[in-house]
Design a protein around this motif. Structure first.
Motif, PDB file in Angstrom:
ATOM      1  N   MET A 148       0.845  -1.192   0.000  1.00  0.00           N
ATOM      2  CA  MET A 148       0.000   0.000   0.000  1.00  0.00           C
ATOM      3  C   MET A 148       0.883   1.245   0.000  1.00  0.00           C
ATOM      4  N   ALA A 149       0.504   2.239  -0.808  1.00  0.00           N
ATOM      5  CA  ALA A 149       1.296   3.466  -0.948  1.00  0.00           C
ATOM      6  C   ALA A 149       1.348   4.238   0.372  1.00  0.00           C
ATOM      7  N   ASN A 150       2.532   4.797   0.660  1.00  0.00           N
ATOM      8  CA  ASN A 150       2.730   5.602   1.866  1.00  0.00           C
ATOM      9  C   ASN A 150       1.995   6.932   1.713  1.00  0.00           C
ATOM     10  N   LEU A 151       0.997   7.161   2.561  1.00  0.00           N
ATOM     11  CA  LEU A 151       0.174   8.368   2.439  1.00  0.00           C
ATOM     12  C   LEU A 151       0.866   9.607   2.989  1.00  0.00           C
ATOM     13  N   GLY A 152       2.053   9.420   3.608  1.00  0.00           N
ATOM     14  CA  GLY A 152       2.826  10.579   4.042  1.00  0.00           C
ATOM     15  C   GLY A 152       3.426  11.330   2.862  1.00  0.00           C
ATOM     16  N   ILE A 153       3.333  10.738   1.670  1.00  0.00           N
ATOM     17  CA  ILE A 153       3.819  11.390   0.441  1.00  0.00           C
ATOM     18  C   ILE A 153       2.618  12.071  -0.225  1.00  0.00           C
ATOM     19  N   LEU A 166     -10.600   4.038   4.172  1.00  0.00           N
ATOM     20  CA  LEU A 166      -9.763   3.420   5.203  1.00  0.00           C
ATOM     21  C   LEU A 166      -9.636   1.914   4.989  1.00  0.00           C
ATOM     22  N   GLN A 167     -10.717   1.290   4.553  1.00  0.00           N
ATOM     23  CA  GLN A 167     -10.665  -0.156   4.280  1.00  0.00           C
ATOM     24  C   GLN A 167      -9.652  -0.452   3.180  1.00  0.00           C
ATOM     25  N   ASP A 168      -9.517   0.484   2.259  1.00  0.00           N
ATOM     26  CA  ASP A 168      -8.566   0.353   1.149  1.00  0.00           C
ATOM     27  C   ASP A 168      -7.133   0.648   1.627  1.00  0.00           C
ATOM     28  N   THR A 169      -6.935   1.839   2.217  1.00  0.00           N
ATOM     29  CA  THR A 169      -5.567   2.269   2.562  1.00  0.00           C
ATOM     30  C   THR A 169      -4.947   1.445   3.689  1.00  0.00           C
ATOM     31  N   LEU A 170      -5.802   0.780   4.490  1.00  0.00           N
ATOM     32  CA  LEU A 170      -5.281  -0.010   5.618  1.00  0.00           C
ATOM     33  C   LEU A 170      -5.400  -1.518   5.384  1.00  0.00           C
ATOM     34  N   SER A 171      -5.700  -1.899   4.138  1.00  0.00           N
ATOM     35  CA  SER A 171      -5.948  -3.315   3.834  1.00  0.00           C
ATOM     36  C   SER A 171      -4.738  -4.207   4.110  1.00  0.00           C
ATOM     37  N   ALA A 172      -3.547  -3.624   4.108  1.00  0.00           N
ATOM     38  CA  ALA A 172      -2.336  -4.429   4.328  1.00  0.00           C
ATOM     39  C   ALA A 172      -2.085  -4.725   5.809  1.00  0.00           C
TER      40      ALA A 172
END
Length: 289
Positions: free
Chosen positions: A1-6, A85-91
């Motif tokens: 999952m892509a780092n959302l801090g970027i 959130l279900q998508d970005t935290l799926s990992a």
């Protein structure tokens, strides 16, 4: 999952879901990886910790917390953010997302069920308008919390940590310092957020005391006294308490004299310890509230 801090990854997620920022929820998402790392470091998250995150947004800080903590419970009020959130935290299999209003959540139950009753750590990037109610609810209700590491408006952080005699000193300063040790961790400029807010922010850590630093016989009495003292800052303490509570000026003046203080002193001049002493003295008088 892509780092959302970027930042570009955050933009991509927002575009993918056609997300519209809700002003009523005070949504400003952090887009600076250095600040995110600083918050997690300041919160002293370990792989033994259960973390309660308030307002995860699209899951930016949640990702960082999940990398360090044993378990993260993220409480998000905006239903539109749940599928994101279900998508970005799926990992991450150690994250639970609750679509709830934190002011209505039984945090004590989370502590019992997720952390065997041991104190948890709270991390939050709070909307400015609800910072004080949330922090005070966690502290006043004696929820088992080890620390609260929060991003707040700079002025609010200033109020939480200042001492007597300053313009920022007030009921919030005294309440926070009664329950916890406040320490500023970092100052965060407005350009670290999307959308950019009108003010700069501060990360502050409140480390909960096991026992308050002052002896107050009646906590509710103490805080009723403090609130009344600051409701009318320009008045003397004796006048403020006489107007705000059922206490005569004479009773207040006598207690202040016993403490070696002038009858014309203002609330903003008293330390937390002096407020506790005043509360205990007034409480002795059975005719006082």
């Amino acid at each position: 999952m892509a780092n959302l801090g970027i930042p570009q990854n955050t933009i991509a997620v927002l575009q993918k879901y056609n997300f519209v920022f809700q002003k009523k929820f005070g949504q400003n998402f952090l887009i600076d990886s250095h600040v995110l790392e600083k918050i997690v470091d300041a919160a002293q998250i370990t792989d033994e910790d259960c973390v309660l995150e308030i307002g995860p947004g699209i899951g930016t800080m949640t990702q960082y917390l999940a990398e360090s903590a044993r378990e993260v419970v993220a409480v998000e009020i905006d239903r539109a953010l749940i599928p994101i959130l279900q998508d970005t935290l799926s990992a991450y299999d150690n994250v639970t997302v609750l679509n709830e209003d934190i002011m209505k959540v039984d945090v004590g139950r989370i502590v019992r069920e997720r952390n065997q009753g041991r104190p948890i750590k709270v991390v939050a990037n709070l909307p400015y308008y609800i910072t004080t109610p949330i922090v005070m609810s966690l502290l006043e209700n004696h929820v088992p919390v080890q620390s609260i590491t929060i991003m707040v408006q700079k002025e609010v952080a200033d109020r939480m940590q200042v001492g007597p005699g300053t313009k920022d000193y007030g009921a919030l300063s005294l309440a926070v310092q009664y329950y916890a040790l406040p320490e500023v961790v970092a100052h965060v400029p407005a350009n670290c957020f999307m959308p950019r807010p009108n003010v700069d922010s501060t990360v502050i850590r409140l480390t909960r005391y096991q026992k308050p630093p002052v002896e107050a016989q009646d906590e509710k009495h103490l805080f009723a006294l403090i609130r009344a003292s600051f409701n009318q800052r320009r008045k003397t303490l004796a006048n403020g308490l006489a107007n705000g509570l059922r206490i005569s000026r004479e009773q207040v003046a006598a207690a202040l004299e016993e403490m070696g203080l002038s009858a014309t002193v203002r609330g903003e001049a008293l330390t937390l310890e002096q407020f506790a002493d005043l509360s205990n003295l007034l409480k002795k008088d059975s005719s006082v509230f």
